[in-house]
Design an enzyme around this catalytic site. Structure first.
Site, PDB file in Angstrom:
ATOM      1  N   LYS A 196       0.831  -1.219   0.000  1.00 27.63           N
ATOM      2  CA  LYS A 196       0.000   0.000   0.000  1.00 27.63           C
ATOM      3  C   LYS A 196       0.868   1.272   0.000  1.00 27.63           C
ATOM      4  O   LYS A 196       0.666   2.193  -0.793  1.00 27.63           O
ATOM      5  CB  LYS A 196      -0.920  -0.017   1.228  1.00 27.63           C
ATOM      6  CG  LYS A 196      -1.534   1.300   1.586  1.00 27.63           C
ATOM      7  CD  LYS A 196      -2.555   1.755   0.576  1.00 27.63           C
ATOM      8  CE  LYS A 196      -2.893   3.211   0.755  1.00 27.63           C
ATOM      9  NZ  LYS A 196      -4.012   3.665  -0.024  1.00 27.63           N
ATOM     10  N   ASN A 200       1.689   4.471  -3.257  1.00 27.13           N
ATOM     11  CA  ASN A 200       1.666   5.933  -3.202  1.00 27.13           C
ATOM     12  C   ASN A 200       3.059   6.527  -3.366  1.00 27.13           C
ATOM     13  O   ASN A 200       3.223   7.611  -3.929  1.00 27.13           O
ATOM     14  CB  ASN A 200       1.013   6.404  -1.900  1.00 27.13           C
ATOM     15  CG  ASN A 200      -0.502   6.312  -1.995  1.00 27.13           C
ATOM     16  OD1 ASN A 200      -1.067   6.322  -3.090  1.00 27.13           O
ATOM     17  ND2 ASN A 200      -1.174   6.209  -0.862  1.00 27.13           N
ATOM     18  N   ARG A 236       7.397   2.436 -23.542  1.00 32.17           N
ATOM     19  CA  ARG A 236       7.616   2.124 -22.123  1.00 32.17           C
ATOM     20  C   ARG A 236       7.857   3.378 -21.285  1.00 32.17           C
ATOM     21  O   ARG A 236       8.392   3.311 -20.192  1.00 32.17           O
ATOM     22  CB  ARG A 236       8.803   1.146 -21.988  1.00 32.17           C
ATOM     23  CG  ARG A 236       8.448  -0.268 -22.419  1.00 32.17           C
ATOM     24  CD  ARG A 236       9.634  -1.202 -22.444  1.00 32.17           C
ATOM     25  NE  ARG A 236      10.659  -0.794 -23.400  1.00 32.17           N
ATOM     26  CZ  ARG A 236      10.553  -0.968 -24.725  1.00 32.17           C
ATOM     27  NH1 ARG A 236       9.476  -1.546 -25.227  1.00 32.17           N
ATOM     28  NH2 ARG A 236      11.500  -0.550 -25.533  1.00 32.17           N
ATOM     29  N   CYS A 250      -2.477  11.212   1.195  1.00 27.68           N
ATOM     30  CA  CYS A 250      -1.893   9.893   0.935  1.00 27.68           C
ATOM     31  C   CYS A 250      -0.509  10.019   0.327  1.00 27.68           C
ATOM     32  O   CYS A 250       0.488   9.664   0.935  1.00 27.68           O
ATOM     33  CB  CYS A 250      -2.802   9.126  -0.009  1.00 27.68           C
ATOM     34  SG  CYS A 250      -4.496   9.169   0.552  1.00 27.68           S
TER      35      CYS A 250
HETATM   36  N1  SAJ Z   1      -0.572  15.286  -9.109  1.00 35.15           N
HETATM   37  C1  SAJ Z   1       0.313  15.945  -9.939  1.00 35.15           C
HETATM   38  N2  SAJ Z   1       0.623  15.396 -11.153  1.00 35.15           N
HETATM   39  C2  SAJ Z   1       0.073  14.214 -11.577  1.00 35.15           C
HETATM   40  C3  SAJ Z   1      -0.826  13.544 -10.720  1.00 35.15           C
HETATM   41  C4  SAJ Z   1      -1.122  14.098  -9.485  1.00 35.15           C
HETATM   42  O1  SAJ Z   1       0.840  17.022  -9.612  1.00 35.15           O
HETATM   43  O2  SAJ Z   1       0.389  13.787 -12.694  1.00 35.15           O
HETATM   44  C5  SAJ Z   1      -0.919  15.855  -7.785  1.00 35.15           C
HETATM   45  C6  SAJ Z   1      -2.412  16.129  -7.606  1.00 35.15           C
HETATM   46  O3  SAJ Z   1      -2.778  17.371  -8.114  1.00 35.15           O
HETATM   47  C7  SAJ Z   1      -2.557  16.042  -6.097  1.00 35.15           C
HETATM   48  C8  SAJ Z   1      -1.564  14.945  -5.709  1.00 35.15           C
HETATM   49  O4  SAJ Z   1      -0.645  14.876  -6.790  1.00 35.15           O
HETATM   50  O5  SAJ Z   1      -2.177  17.251  -5.454  1.00 35.15           O
HETATM   51  C9  SAJ Z   1      -2.181  13.586  -5.469  1.00 35.15           C
HETATM   52  O6  SAJ Z   1      -3.313  13.366  -6.280  1.00 35.15           O
HETATM   53  P1  SAJ Z   1      -3.713  11.974  -6.960  1.00 35.15           P
HETATM   54  O7  SAJ Z   1      -4.970  12.222  -7.697  1.00 35.15           O
HETATM   55  O8  SAJ Z   1      -2.592  11.427  -7.739  1.00 35.15           O
HETATM   56  O9  SAJ Z   1      -3.913  10.972  -5.740  1.00 35.15           O
HETATM   57  P2  SAJ Z   1      -4.769  10.994  -4.369  1.00 35.15           P
HETATM   58  O10 SAJ Z   1      -3.864  11.490  -3.255  1.00 35.15           O
HETATM   59  O11 SAJ Z   1      -6.081  11.681  -4.533  1.00 35.15           O
HETATM   60  O12 SAJ Z   1      -5.049   9.426  -4.126  1.00 35.15           O
HETATM   61  C10 SAJ Z   1      -3.964   8.517  -4.005  1.00 35.15           C
HETATM   62  C11 SAJ Z   1      -4.161   7.381  -5.018  1.00 35.15           C
HETATM   63  N3  SAJ Z   1      -2.945   6.578  -5.109  1.00 35.15           N
HETATM   64  C12 SAJ Z   1      -2.372   6.286  -6.296  1.00 35.15           C
HETATM   65  O13 SAJ Z   1      -2.765   6.686  -7.351  1.00 35.15           O
HETATM   66  C13 SAJ Z   1      -1.159   5.408  -6.219  1.00 35.15           C
HETATM   67  C14 SAJ Z   1      -5.340   6.516  -4.591  1.00 35.15           C
HETATM   68  O14 SAJ Z   1      -5.442   5.389  -5.424  1.00 35.15           O
HETATM   69  C15 SAJ Z   1      -5.132   6.038  -3.139  1.00 35.15           C
HETATM   70  O15 SAJ Z   1      -6.242   5.303  -2.698  1.00 35.15           O
HETATM   71  C16 SAJ Z   1      -5.004   7.242  -2.257  1.00 35.15           C
HETATM   72  O16 SAJ Z   1      -3.880   7.999  -2.688  1.00 35.15           O
HETATM   73  C17 SAJ Z   1      -4.819   6.741  -0.838  1.00 35.15           C
HETATM   74  O17 SAJ Z   1      -5.803   6.767  -0.069  1.00 35.15           O
HETATM   75  O18 SAJ Z   1      -3.751   6.253  -0.481  1.00 35.15           O
END
Ligand code: SAJ
Length: 402
Positions: A196, A200, A236, A250
């Protein structure tokens, strides 16, 4: 089978509602009497697509809410696990308190599932010793749902369940399979904890790479989005999107668990955290450059669009905008204007609740979050100087990027 879900928050509530809507006998428990009152009287929960409908279905199916822990066959603990800023280690106090209360209530033979995200080893270190030799079976079933698309992901994502023995694994697998259509993988508890946090961390490192590229391309006078678009044509390669920082509870938190526990080994992970945490300061540096270029001298004439940690959610935890406001405050500079359509309560200075009034008050608009409200109405920005940290505007004049 009776299931008592502990913690009616972002994860516990949807999980409890989902189970109840699929025929499981569920009682939701939360230590906050106001929340229980709200839920029992059918009040609003939090903003999430489809949640209100699911709530009605679960209520009709008989879900109950109470402050008291119940005698049940299975307990699912989904309370917050903050991290201690100074040591970068997990703060397991809520998990421990919830597990202690479960153990005071439950009969031998029941199953205690921890769903909260925990650092690898937490169950062995803090939960197992609480059993004192009693026959209570432990499991770790971390969630994987993304705010904004929670209910779809709750049903369709694969899940991991960590257990000590196969029989407990099958029981918990059947319980989650009541609503989860994805693959459910059984493993041991430590592997479930680690995988888990690793998920993240993987994402944090990849976002950090994109953010570092943005800085390099800015220095080189190049368009990072064009570079990424072309590089991603490689079969890739899949580079993520640069942004103003990483928020949420997270991705910006879990990697610290590994850094805290393995400070000498987790060097790449640590660096990625520092890169992402440094983005708000980089945004401020870019704002200063753009102000300079356009003869804007007063930071209070700059407007930050968006307070949440990402688009189309109402969650502001660890949000890049709040981090940026902290940097500005610490530097003793004037506070900018702020607006977010999802945040109706007053949280920060100079906060507007009307888009037009907000735009009126600023000469430079910084897009910190790409909410659909703006993405679908970009013409409201006509005539403004815009710093688009989320790359939601098509190429146009007076538009700056990271
Ligand atoms: N972000 C970027 N660039 C990107 C993607 C995201 O700057 O290309 C930023 C977003 O704006 C945000 C942060 O990263 O500020 C995180 O956002 P996110 O949408 O990637 O993820 P979370 O925090 O909403 O949810 C994550 C998810 N984990 C993964 O994708 C590995 C979700 O599946 C988990 O369930 C959640 O964490 C958790 O509870 O752990």
């Amino acid at each position: 089978m009776l299931v008592n879900v502990i913690g009616m928050g972002y994860i516990g509530l949807p999980t409890a509602l989902m189970m109840a809507s699929h025929g499981v006998n569920v009682i939701g428990t939360d230590c906050n009497p106001e929340r229980i009152n709200e839920l029992s009287t059918g009040g609003k929960t939090f903003e999430e697509k489809g949640l209100a409908e699911l709530f009605s279905t679960a209520r009709a199916a008989g879900i109950r809410f109470t402050e008291k822990y119940q005698k049940a066959d299975v307990y699912i603990v989904s309370v917050p696990t903050p991290y201690i800023k100074k040591t970068r280690k997990i703060d397991p106090q809520y998990v421990i308190a919830a597990c202690k209360s479960v153990l005071e209530t439950c009969d031998d033979g029941s199953i205690l599932v921890v769903e909260s995200t925990i650092s690898p080893g937490t169950i062995d270190k803090f939960v197992r010793p609480l059993l004192n030799g009693r026959n209570i079976r432990l499991a770790h079933a971390p969630e994987r749902i993304i705010p904004g698309n929670m209910l779809h992901e709750l049903v369709h994502n694969a899940r991991t369940i960590g257990v000590d023995d196969r029989e407990t694994g099958e029981t918990i697998k059947d319980l989650y399979a009541s609503f989860c259509e994805g693959e459910i993988v059984l493993t041991d508890i430590r592997t479930a904890e680690m995988s888990k946090v690793v998920e993240n961390t993987f994402r944090d490192i990849n976002i950090a790479f994109a953010n570092e590229l943005a800085k390099i391309c800015h220095e080189a006078g190049m368009d990072v989005y064009e570079v990424i678009r072309i590089a991603n044509r490689h079969p890739r390669v899949n580079i993520l999107a640069p942004g103003p920082g990483v928020g949420g509870h997270c991705i910006s938190v879990d990697p610290w668990f590994l850094v805290g526990d393995y400070p000498k080994l987790a060097s790449l992970i640590h660096t990625a955290r520092d890169v992402n945490d440094g983005m708000p300061a980089f945004v401020l540096k870019r704002i200063a450059e753009i102000m300079n270029e356009n003869g804007i001298i007063d930071l209070s004439r700059v407007g930050l669009y968006g307070l949440t940690y990402k688009e189309n959610v109402d969650d502001t935890r660890e949000s890049p905008t709040l981090q940026l406001l902290d940097v500005i405050r610490e530097a003793g500079k004037p506070m900018p204007q702020v607006y977010d359509p999802f945040i109706s309560r007053d949280m920060v200075p100079n906060q507007h609740h009307d888009l037009d009034a907000f735009l009126e008050a600023c000469d430079l608009v910084v897009i910190m979050v790409g909410h659909s409200e703006l993405r679908d109405n970009l013409s409201v920005l006509d005539g403004k100087i815009v710093f688009d940290t989320r790359n939601i505007m098509p190429q146009r004049n007076r538009r700056y990027t990271l």
